[in-house]
Design an enzyme around this catalytic site. Structure first.
Site, PDB file in Angstrom:
ATOM      1  N   LYS A 173       1.013 -47.104  84.243  1.00 20.25           N
ATOM      2  CA  LYS A 173       1.235 -46.342  85.471  1.00 20.25           C
ATOM      3  C   LYS A 173       1.061 -47.216  86.700  1.00 20.25           C
ATOM      4  CE  LYS A 173      -0.810 -42.531  87.905  1.00 20.25           C
ATOM      5  NZ  LYS A 173      -1.996 -41.761  88.042  1.00 20.25           N
ATOM      6  N   LYS A 218      -3.534 -48.991  84.618  1.00 18.42           N
ATOM      7  CA  LYS A 218      -3.229 -48.231  85.834  1.00 18.42           C
ATOM      8  C   LYS A 218      -3.468 -49.120  87.039  1.00 18.42           C
ATOM      9  CE  LYS A 218      -4.462 -44.155  88.503  1.00 18.42           C
ATOM     10  NZ  LYS A 218      -5.152 -42.870  88.553  1.00 18.42           N
TER      11      LYS A 218
HETATM   12  C1  PBG Z   1      -6.191 -39.704  89.908  1.00 16.77           C
HETATM   13  C2  PBG Z   1      -4.748 -39.759  89.621  1.00 16.77           C
HETATM   14  C3  PBG Z   1      -3.772 -40.287  90.473  1.00 16.77           C
HETATM   15  C4  PBG Z   1      -2.538 -40.020  89.872  1.00 16.77           C
HETATM   16  C5  PBG Z   1      -2.789 -39.385  88.652  1.00 16.77           C
HETATM   17  N1  PBG Z   1      -4.170 -39.243  88.510  1.00 16.77           N
HETATM   18  C6  PBG Z   1      -3.876 -40.893  91.835  1.00 16.77           C
HETATM   19  C7  PBG Z   1      -4.809 -41.982  92.094  1.00 16.77           C
HETATM   20  O1  PBG Z   1      -5.267 -42.699  91.216  1.00 16.77           O
HETATM   21  O2  PBG Z   1      -5.151 -42.119  93.272  1.00 16.77           O
HETATM   22  C8  PBG Z   1      -1.220 -40.359  90.471  1.00 16.77           C
HETATM   23  C9  PBG Z   1      -0.046 -39.587  90.030  1.00 16.77           C
HETATM   24  C10 PBG Z   1       1.129 -39.694  90.905  1.00 16.77           C
HETATM   25  O3  PBG Z   1       1.173 -40.425  91.912  1.00 16.77           O
HETATM   26  O4  PBG Z   1       2.110 -38.999  90.589  1.00 16.77           O
HETATM   27  N2  PBG Z   1      -7.102 -40.248  89.119  1.00 16.77           N
END
Ligand code: PBG
Length: 330
Positions: free
Chosen positions: A253, A199
Site C-alpha cells: 500500500k 505500507k
Molecule cells: C490508517 C489507514 C490509512 C489508510 C488505511 N488505514 C491512512 C494512514 O495510514 O494515514 C489509507 C487508505 C486510503 O488512503 O485509502 N491506519
C-alpha cells in the site's frame, strides 16, 4: 526466444477480439475485489466525501442498503473504516476497545444480514486518537510495544464482534506475532491476518484522512513507522518477517505507485498478495474523469488489471462496486 519478422508478427494475436481473449495472460474478476466502506454513527442519508467524488460516509442505518450492492454483485469482502465522532477520541484511542464502537456495531449488523460477505477490520488507532497517530505517543514518539498491547485488544474486540479478517495497518514492529497469539488465546484461531506489510508513508492517503476525519488532527507525519518510498529491499524484509510471524495474506500500500514492490514480493514469496488502491489513487482517476480527460470505465478496469499483472490475488478498491458491474457486462 528469438522469432524474426516477418515470419513472426505479434500483431496476429491482436487481430480480433476472439484471439485477444484467447491469449490474455491476466484477468480481473469480481472475486478479486475488496470494497472499503466509510461508516458514521446515526441515521439518515450518506454524507458525501468532498475529496472522493462518488464515495460517501454511510450511516449505520443506511449500511445494509449500501452493502446490499456488494452482496448482489457477489463481491467477496468489504473493509470497514469508522469516522469516529471527535468527542470519542482521546490520546490513547480507547474507543478502539469499546465493544459498542462503530466498527463493532456495523460488523454485527452486517454479519446478521450478509453472513457470506467477509468483513475486513482495520487495526490501528488513528480513527480513535485525537492526535491522529496509529499508536500511543510517549515523548512525541509512537511507542511500539505499548501500542502492540492495545492493538491486540482492539483486534480481539473486532473478532468478538464477528470481523473475519484482521488487517493491521499500523506498521508497529512485531504486531503480527502479537496479534496471532492474542487472537488464538481468545479462541479466534480461524480469524485471518491480512498484514499491511509494506505500507509507505504516502501523500496518496490524503483524501482518506479527510474521509475518516483524522487529517486535521494529525500532528506531524507517520515517517517513524510507515516506510520510506525510497525503499524496496526493506519491503521484502517487512514481508519476510510478517510471514514468519504468521500473516495469512500480505498487502502492499499504496497500489499503483508501488507495482514494483508487489511484483518483487510475489516473485520472492509464495503467499497471497493484495494491493490497496488508496484514496488518492481513486481521487486522481476521478478528477481526470470529471474533467473529461479520461474514460471512466476503461481507466478503472485498466488500473485494476495492472494489479493482477503485477501478481496480486486481490485489490482493495473504492471502485469495487463499479468494477464488479462493469465485469458483469463486459
Ligand atoms: C490508517 C489507514 C490509512 C489508510 C488505511 N488505514 C491512512 C494512514 O495510514 O494515514 C489509507 C487508505 C486510503 O488512503 O485509502 N491506519
Amino acid at each position: 526466444m528469438v522469432q524474426k519478422f516477418p515470419t513472426t508478427r505479434l500483431r496476429r494475436n491482436r487481430y480480433d477480439d476472439a484471439t485477444r481473449r484467447l491469449v490474455a495472460e491476466h484477468k480481473l474478476s469480481t472475486d478479486d475485489l475488496i470494497w472499503p466502506i466509510f461508516i458514521k454513527s446515526g441515521t439518515g442519508a450518506p454524507e458525501p466525501i468532498n475529496a472522493m467524488p462518488g464515495v460517501s460516509r454511510t450511516t449505520l442505518e443506511n449500511l445494509p442498503r449500501h452493502v446490499e450492492l456488494a452482496a448482489t454483485l457477489k463481491i467477496p469482502a468489504i473493509a470497514l473504516f469508522p469516522a469516529t465522532p471527535p468527542d470519542l477520541k482521546n490520546a490513547e484511542g480507547t474507543e478502539a476497545l469499546n465493544p459498542e464502537n462503530l466498527l463493532c456495531q456495523a460488523t454485527r449488523i452486517l454479519k446478521r444480514e450478509f453472513p457470506h460477505i467477509a468483513i475486513v477490520g482495520d487495526v490501528a488507532l488513528d480513527p480513535y486518537t485525537n492526535h491522529g497517530h496509529d499508536g500511543v505517543l510517549r515523548d512525541g514518539y509512537v511507542a511500539n510495544d505499548e501500542t502492540l498491547e492495545i492493538l491486540v485488544k482492539q483486534a480481539v474486540n473486532q473478532a468478538n464482534a464477528g470481523v473475519d479478517i484482521i488487517a493491521p495497518s499500523d506498521m508497529m514492529d512485531g504486531r503480527i506475532a502479537a496479534l496471532r497469539a492474542g487472537l488464538d488465546a481468545s479462541g479466534h484461531i480461524h480469524t485471518r491476518l491480512m498484514s499491511y506489510a509494506a505500507k509507505y508513508a504516502s501523500a496518496f492517503y490524503g483524501p482518506f484522512r479527510d474521509a475518516i476525519g483524522s487529517g486535521g488532527a494529525l500532528k506531524g507525519d507517520k515517517k517513524t513507522y510507515q516506510m520510506n518510498p525510497a525503499n524496496a529491499e526493506e519491503a521484502l524484509h517487512e514481508v519476510a518477517m510478517d510471514i514468519d510471524e504468521g500473516a495469512d495474506m500480505i498487502m502492499v500500500k499504496p497500489g499503483m505507485p508501488y507495482l514494483d514492490i508487489i511484483h518483487r514480493v510475489k516473485q520472492r514469496f509464495q503467499v497471497p498478495v493484495f494491493a490497496y488502491q488508496v484514496s488518492g489513487e481513486y481521487s486522481m482517476i476521478m478528477a481526470a474523469v470529471n474533467n473529461g480527460w479520461m474514460d471512466h470505465d476503461r481507466a478503472v478496469l485498466e488500473s485494476l488489471l495492472s494489479f493482477k499483472r503485477a501478481g496480486c490475488s486481490g485489490i482493495l478498491t473504492y471502485f469495487a462496486v463499479t468494477a464488479a458491474r462493469l465485469l458483469q457486462t463486459s
